[in-house]
Structures are given as structure tokens and as C-alpha cells.
Motif scaffolding. Structure first.
Motif, PDB file in Angstrom:
ATOM      1  N   CYS A 219      15.414 -54.451 -19.084  1.00  0.00           N
ATOM      2  CA  CYS A 219      14.131 -53.733 -19.133  1.00  0.00           C
ATOM      3  C   CYS A 219      13.018 -54.757 -19.380  1.00  0.00           C
ATOM      4  O   CYS A 219      13.049 -55.497 -20.360  1.00  0.00           O
ATOM      5  CB  CYS A 219      14.128 -52.675 -20.231  1.00  0.00           C
ATOM      6  SG  CYS A 219      12.520 -51.836 -20.368  1.00  0.00           S
TER       7      CYS A 219
ATOM      8  N   CYS B  43      11.503 -46.423 -22.006  1.00  0.00           N
ATOM      9  CA  CYS B  43      10.171 -46.963 -21.745  1.00  0.00           C
ATOM     10  C   CYS B  43       9.439 -46.132 -20.688  1.00  0.00           C
ATOM     11  O   CYS B  43       8.224 -45.922 -20.783  1.00  0.00           O
ATOM     12  CB  CYS B  43      10.258 -48.421 -21.312  1.00  0.00           C
ATOM     13  SG  CYS B  43      10.672 -49.537 -22.675  1.00  0.00           S
TER      14      CYS B  43
ATOM     15  N   CYS C 224      13.506 -49.272 -18.449  1.00  0.00           N
ATOM     16  CA  CYS C 224      14.555 -48.354 -18.932  1.00  0.00           C
ATOM     17  C   CYS C 224      13.997 -46.936 -19.090  1.00  0.00           C
ATOM     18  O   CYS C 224      12.775 -46.729 -19.098  1.00  0.00           O
ATOM     19  CB  CYS C 224      15.136 -48.860 -20.235  1.00  0.00           C
ATOM     20  SG  CYS C 224      14.071 -48.649 -21.668  1.00  0.00           S
TER      21      CYS C 224
ATOM     22  N   LYS D 200      10.044 -54.187 -20.214  1.00  0.00           N
ATOM     23  CA  LYS D 200       9.120 -53.781 -21.284  1.00  0.00           C
ATOM     24  C   LYS D 200       9.714 -54.050 -22.661  1.00  0.00           C
ATOM     25  O   LYS D 200       9.124 -54.738 -23.479  1.00  0.00           O
ATOM     26  CB  LYS D 200       8.787 -52.298 -21.143  1.00  0.00           C
ATOM     27  CG  LYS D 200       8.116 -51.985 -19.824  1.00  0.00           C
ATOM     28  CD  LYS D 200       6.902 -51.123 -19.996  1.00  0.00           C
ATOM     29  CE  LYS D 200       6.124 -51.140 -18.694  1.00  0.00           C
ATOM     30  NZ  LYS D 200       4.792 -50.662 -18.769  1.00  0.00           N
ATOM     31  N   CYS D 201      10.902 -53.487 -22.945  1.00  0.00           N
ATOM     32  CA  CYS D 201      11.456 -53.603 -24.302  1.00  0.00           C
ATOM     33  C   CYS D 201      12.559 -54.652 -24.388  1.00  0.00           C
ATOM     34  O   CYS D 201      13.101 -54.888 -25.466  1.00  0.00           O
ATOM     35  CB  CYS D 201      11.967 -52.250 -24.788  1.00  0.00           C
ATOM     36  SG  CYS D 201      13.440 -51.675 -23.925  1.00  0.00           S
TER      37      CYS D 201
HETATM   38 ZN    ZN Z   1      12.736 -50.469 -22.157  1.00  0.00          ZN
END
Ligand code: ZN
Ligand code: MN
Length: 146
Positions: free
Chosen positions: A99, A142, A139, A101-102
Motif C-alpha cells: 500500500c 486506505c 489497501c 499510503k500506509c
Molecule cells: Zn493502506
């Protein structure tokens, strides 16, 4: 996911077979790696091991991971930004989904990679030794926040 208890025993046995000392600190790191489904960073492993060994340094954790990597029992995933994540539950090469983002990393359940490996070998006449396949995305957790 491989049985963490079995992975723990395999890593400890291999360390012993290679003449490495088995200390409680080392066992704690092996235990975290054996169940490392979430692909922790060295810092993540350090944070967890500190709960039982508050004086253990990040350098000690790093040295132990390098040692376990040298006997082929942990897979290191390096990234262009210099960060590394580790999979001691499944040390042989396998694809990952990451992912952006995270930074969550998961192991997808795929059978098609062996087929791809054969196809690459056939198309190039290479003997394929290793591979690195990463899929980057967002994901579901997110996505839900967007
Ligand atoms: Zn994520
Ligand atoms: Mn993995």
C-alpha cells in the motif's frame, strides 16, 4: 502463512547448525521474525523486542537480522528510499502487494508465479535464480478513508 512455531524451530536449528550462539535476546528476535506476517521494519522489531529486553539496541537487532538473513531464513525487502522490511515467516522469494499510503505489505495467494518464472526462463534462455515482484496500490482500509 507458515506455522510460526515451526518457523521458529527451523531458524533456531539452522543458527545452531551454523555454530551461532542461542541467547534469549536472539530467540526473542527469531520469535518475532517467525511470525512476521506484517513484514516489520527493523524499528518495528526493535519496538517489540524492547518490551522484554528494554536495553537492547537497534544495532543489536539489526546485527541479528543480518545474521539470520545470511543463513537464508529471512527475506529482506529493500525499497528505493532506503527502507527495509522483513519476512521471516516466508523466506523464499514471493510476490508482495504494497500500500503506497500506509506501507502495509501483504503476501497474495498466487500460483501463477512459477509459471511466469518458466516463461521468463524460456523467453530469455536464462537460468532464473531469484525474482522480485512487487505490486503497488492502495489497501482497502486506505481506500475507505478517501
Ligand atoms: Zn493502506
Ligand atoms: Mn512476504
Amino acid at each position: 502463512m507458515a506455522d510460526p512455531k515451526e518457523r521458529f524451530e527451523v531458524i533456531v536449528r539452522k543458527l545452531r547448525d551454523n555454530g551461532h550462539k542461542i541467547t534469549p535476546q536472539r530467540l526473542a528476535i527469531v520469535g518475532i521474525l517467525a511470525r512476521s506476517e506484517g513484514h516489520p521494519s527493523v524499528e518495528d522489531i526493535h519496538d517489540e523486542v524492547k518490551k522484554d529486553f528494554p536495553t537492547m539496541s537497534l544495532a543489536t537487532v539489526y546485527r541479528n537480522i543480518i545474521l539470520i538473513k545470511s543463513i537464508g531464513e529471512v527475506l529482506e525487502l529493500g525499497f528505493p528510499d532506503g527502507s527495509n522490511r522483513y519476512d521471516g515467516n516466508k523466506p523464499s522469494p514471493h510476490p508482495h502487494v504494497i500500500c503506497v499510503k500506509c506501507k502495509k505489505i501483504v503476501d497474495p495467494d498466487l500460483d501463477s508465479l512459477d509459471e511466469l518464472k518458466n516463461e521468463v526462463a524460456q523467453a530469455t534462455n536464462f537460468k532464473i535464480l531469484n525474482h522480485r515482484v512487487d505490486f503497488f496500490g492502495i489497501c482497502s482500509a486506505c481506500l475507505a478513508k478517501e
